[in-house]
Design an enzyme around this catalytic site. Structure first.
Site, PDB file in Angstrom:
ATOM      1  N   HIS A  75       0.088  18.443   3.875  1.00 18.81           N
ATOM      2  CA  HIS A  75      -1.295  18.434   4.365  1.00 18.81           C
ATOM      3  C   HIS A  75      -1.414  17.412   5.488  1.00 18.81           C
ATOM      4  CE1 HIS A  75      -3.616  20.801   1.224  1.00 18.81           C
ATOM      5  NE2 HIS A  75      -2.349  20.892   0.858  1.00 18.81           N
ATOM      6  N   TYR A 203     -13.391  16.169   0.441  1.00 19.08           N
ATOM      7  CA  TYR A 203     -14.033  15.054  -0.259  1.00 19.08           C
ATOM      8  C   TYR A 203     -15.495  15.082   0.163  1.00 19.08           C
ATOM      9  CZ  TYR A 203      -9.433  12.920  -1.348  1.00 19.08           C
ATOM     10  OH  TYR A 203      -8.176  12.653  -1.823  1.00 19.08           O
ATOM     11  N   PRO A 292      -9.089   7.326  -8.850  1.00 16.04           N
ATOM     12  CA  PRO A 292      -8.272   8.353  -8.199  1.00 16.04           C
ATOM     13  C   PRO A 292      -8.720   8.754  -6.795  1.00 16.04           C
ATOM     14  CG  PRO A 292      -9.670   9.343  -9.871  1.00 16.04           C
ATOM     15  CD  PRO A 292      -9.880   7.871  -9.974  1.00 16.04           C
ATOM     16  N   LYS A 296      -3.892   7.036  -4.827  1.00 18.72           N
ATOM     17  CA  LYS A 296      -2.870   5.999  -4.646  1.00 18.72           C
ATOM     18  C   LYS A 296      -1.989   5.770  -5.890  1.00 18.72           C
ATOM     19  CE  LYS A 296      -3.037   4.686  -0.499  1.00 18.72           C
ATOM     20  NZ  LYS A 296      -2.626   6.052  -0.181  1.00 18.72           N
ATOM     21  N   TYR A 384      -4.462   6.442   3.690  1.00 23.39           N
ATOM     22  CA  TYR A 384      -4.288   7.625   2.838  1.00 23.39           C
ATOM     23  C   TYR A 384      -2.842   8.130   2.892  1.00 23.39           C
ATOM     24  CZ  TYR A 384      -5.812  11.934   0.470  1.00 23.39           C
ATOM     25  OH  TYR A 384      -5.983  12.945  -0.441  1.00 23.39           O
TER      26      TYR A 384
END
Ligand code: PHB
Length: 390
Positions: A75, A203, A292, A296, A384
């Site tokens: 991704h 998100y 979550p 990580k 990220y």
């Protein structure tokens, strides 16, 4: 009956941290014994998170038979959605890195298969009960088999990779415990049999609360929505679950299918006050927990492994204690950055139960500051996809 075993490193826990450490020590020529209270079946079927940083995938590349790149999917961005609009964070363009969606239980299947193929001493259903003699150079793990027999594993070093209810942790931290924060919300997670609703993870911050639209495979999706920490997973009908999810991602029509798993995940941040005492160290969830939202957890465990592996190689192959003396400080630098990132993503995206109008408006200002600024988006992309592992 008591059996005494001898090895160089005794590892408690056959999760990602314990198995990856055993793999790397084995490559360095250092023998270890890994024990876990669970069965192989339980280890390979526990549903956990699914995002691997690029650096974690590169570590898994060294595992013979790893399917992270073949079965997992790459991704190159995520979508942040708020105020009814989606904004893509393009990792590839911003930092030239990516993440892989490859569920933790698949990582574990690869790690267990590789360990057994390579002749690793890996024992299931052996439960650690105590860690002793940590101040000596021959610490030991006292454990018990499913049949009730005692096993003492005498080693030169003991590693607690045994998760949030670690048996090794109290030996390392004494009664001090650690830094702890609880959040006033949790995630309601579902697995559903239907193809992905969007090409990348979404998100979403909405007035009704947060939602995350994730994936598992071309046939299965993983989704979460913010809920009360005391929510009963069985209290919602499937129609209610779809309604909760759908209203939090306006603009995307979710692909619905049968919901075959549901769970409530509580949110905690935790860092143990100490990561090592004498010849015992803790890594992974035994040492820290993150909510979550920043994805990580498993990645931080892999980063701990690298730092500890280097320290153990120096100690056990060169009799050099300096990297071990620096272990906690080195590992904690990354741990606290990941704690901050996880807390930040969580607080930016969720709606606190007591949020005022000011808090809501400020939160939207924060989200805009991220998506409308290359510097803001780059920080998110960098964190990220994972800071470099050294
Ligand atoms: C997941 O797919 O389970 C997942 C993905 C991203 C997260 C957390 C969980 O931040």
């Amino acid at each position: 009956m008591t059996t005494t075993l001898t090895t160089r490193v005794a590892i408690i826990g056959a999760g990602p941290a314990g198995l990856l450490l055993a793999n790397r020590l084995r490559i360095a020529g250092i023998d270890s014994i890994v024990i876990d209270s669970r069965t192989r079946e339980q280890i390979e079927h526990t549903i956990r998170a699914g995002i691997l940083e690029q650096g974690t995938v590169e570590l898994l590349d060294e595992i013979a038979g790893s399917r992270a790149r073949t079965v997992g999917s790459r991704h190159e961005g995520i979508e942040l959605r708020f105020a009814g609009e989606g904004h893509r964070i393009d990792f590839d363009a911003l930092v030239g890195r990516a993440v892989w969606l490859y569920p933790q239980h698949e990582v574990l299947r690869d790690l267990v298969a590789e360990a057994l193929d390579a002749g690793q001493d890996l024992r299931f259903e052996v439960t650690a009960e105590a860690v002793v003699d940590e101040a000596s150079d021959r610490p030991a793990v006292v454990a018990r088999t499913a049949a009730g027999d005692e096993v003492v594993i005498r080693a030169e070093f003991v590693v607690g990779a045994d998760g949030s209810r670690s048996v090794a942790r109290p030996v390392v931290t004494g009664s001090h415990g650690g830094y702890f924060r609880e959040y006033p919300f949790a995630w309601f997670g579902i697995l559903t049999e239907a193809p992905p609703s969007a090409p990348e993870l979404i998100y979403s911050n909405s007035p009704d609360g947060f939602a995350l639209i994730s994936q598992r495979s071309p046939e299965v999706q993983r989704m979460y929505f913010q809920c009360d920490p005391d929510a009963d997973p069985q209290a919602f009908s499937e129609a209610q679950l779809w309604d909760e999810l759908q209203k939090r991602v306006p603009g995307t029509t979710l692909n619905e299918g049968p919901i075959f798993q549901r769970d409530v995940l509580r949110f905690r941040s935790f860092v143990a006050y100490e990561l090592r005492k004498g010849r015992v160290a803790i890594i992974g969830d035994a040492a820290h927990t993150v909510p979550p939202t920043g994805a990580k957890g498993m990645n931080l465990a892999a980063a701990d492994v690298l730092v500890l592996e280097r320290a153990l190689r120096a100690l056990l192959l060169e009799n050099d204690e300096r990297p071990l003396d620096a272990f906690a400080e080195t590992a904690l630098r990354r741990i606290w950055k990941a704690q901050h990132f996880s807390w930040w993503m969580t607080s930016m995206l969720h709606v606190a139960p007591d949020a005022s109008d000011f808090d809501r408006k400020r939160q939207l200002g924060e989200l805009r500051s991220v998506v409308e600024s290359e510097a803001g988006s780059t920080y998110l992309a960098e964190a990220y996809t994972g800071w470099p592992l050294d």
